[in-house]
Design a protein around this motif. Sequence first.
Motif, PDB file in Angstrom:
ATOM      1  N   ASP A  65       0.882  -1.033  -0.096  1.00 48.50           N
ATOM      2  CA  ASP A  65      -0.030   0.195  -0.033  1.00 48.50           C
ATOM      3  C   ASP A  65       0.823   1.351   0.009  1.00 48.50           C
ATOM      4  O   ASP A  65       0.548   2.222  -0.728  1.00 48.50           O
ATOM      5  CB  ASP A  65      -0.890  -0.202   1.266  1.00 48.50           C
ATOM      6  CG  ASP A  65      -2.009  -1.098   1.158  1.00 48.50           C
ATOM      7  OD1 ASP A  65      -2.211  -1.614  -0.006  1.00 48.50           O
ATOM      8  OD2 ASP A  65      -2.437  -1.398   2.324  1.00 48.50           O
ATOM      9  N   HIS A  66       1.929   1.359   0.861  1.00 50.16           N
ATOM     10  CA  HIS A  66       2.850   2.468   0.841  1.00 50.16           C
ATOM     11  C   HIS A  66       3.460   2.765  -0.378  1.00 50.16           C
ATOM     12  O   HIS A  66       3.419   3.747  -0.842  1.00 50.16           O
ATOM     13  CB  HIS A  66       3.750   2.220   1.859  1.00 50.16           C
ATOM     14  CG  HIS A  66       3.209   2.506   3.301  1.00 50.16           C
ATOM     15  ND1 HIS A  66       3.998   1.865   4.438  1.00 50.16           N
ATOM     16  CD2 HIS A  66       1.892   2.622   3.858  1.00 50.16           C
ATOM     17  CE1 HIS A  66       3.269   1.988   5.523  1.00 50.16           C
ATOM     18  NE2 HIS A  66       2.211   2.480   5.166  1.00 50.16           N
ATOM     19  N   GLU A 119       0.379   3.530  -3.252  1.00 53.66           N
ATOM     20  CA  GLU A 119      -0.306   5.011  -2.998  1.00 53.66           C
ATOM     21  C   GLU A 119       0.707   6.027  -2.524  1.00 53.66           C
ATOM     22  O   GLU A 119       0.305   7.305  -2.508  1.00 53.66           O
ATOM     23  CB  GLU A 119      -1.297   4.803  -1.765  1.00 53.66           C
ATOM     24  CG  GLU A 119      -2.414   3.760  -2.092  1.00 53.66           C
ATOM     25  CD  GLU A 119      -3.209   3.037  -0.822  1.00 53.66           C
ATOM     26  OE1 GLU A 119      -2.910   3.830   0.075  1.00 53.66           O
ATOM     27  OE2 GLU A 119      -3.809   2.272  -1.006  1.00 53.66           O
ATOM     28  N   PRO A 159       3.947   7.791  -4.982  1.00 51.27           N
ATOM     29  CA  PRO A 159       3.023   6.730  -5.635  1.00 51.27           C
ATOM     30  C   PRO A 159       3.970   6.219  -6.634  1.00 51.27           C
ATOM     31  O   PRO A 159       4.473   6.732  -7.489  1.00 51.27           O
ATOM     32  CB  PRO A 159       1.891   7.533  -6.229  1.00 51.27           C
ATOM     33  CG  PRO A 159       1.598   8.677  -5.371  1.00 51.27           C
ATOM     34  CD  PRO A 159       2.959   9.116  -5.324  1.00 51.27           C
ATOM     35  N   GLU A 176       2.771  -4.120  -9.327  1.00 52.02           N
ATOM     36  CA  GLU A 176       2.876  -4.432  -7.751  1.00 52.02           C
ATOM     37  C   GLU A 176       3.808  -5.504  -7.649  1.00 52.02           C
ATOM     38  O   GLU A 176       4.490  -5.509  -6.578  1.00 52.02           O
ATOM     39  CB  GLU A 176       1.454  -4.831  -7.107  1.00 52.02           C
ATOM     40  CG  GLU A 176       0.598  -3.636  -7.144  1.00 52.02           C
ATOM     41  CD  GLU A 176      -0.648  -4.230  -6.434  1.00 52.02           C
ATOM     42  OE1 GLU A 176      -0.861  -4.967  -5.438  1.00 52.02           O
ATOM     43  OE2 GLU A 176      -1.730  -3.559  -6.550  1.00 52.02           O
TER      44      GLU A 176
END
Length: 125
Positions: free
Chosen positions: A79-80, A83, A90, A99
């Motif tokens: 997530d870090h 985002e 990001p 990812e």
Amino acid sequence: MSGILKAVAVAALISLALAGCDQKKDEAPAPVTLDTRLGEIYGHTCQTCHENAESGAPVAHDLAQWKPRLAQGDKALRDHMVEGFNGMPPLGQCIECSEEDLMTLMRFMSSPAPKGEASKEDEKN
């Protein structure tokens, strides 16, 4: 299911669970190497911050800096990275990264330096 079959099933599950516990928690992870494409991405997106202690980013291959971050778990780290978090933009400004690419790059930086590369811990000693 009979009592004997239940006992055998439970014993099998326990032995499978214990088989994954061979590595001690304090044992350092194995070095991670990058393929050519990810090596190039590291060089033009990650390296600027992750090899500069003054940037505030955890320094690549400095296991002590990465340990508390890794303790947060893969989901929080993903997530870090996706985002952005604190000073990290990001996707780490890597718009071409999936990812999976980001996770591989993070595992590379959070592991000991591959052979032939000096780790930040080696430089301290």
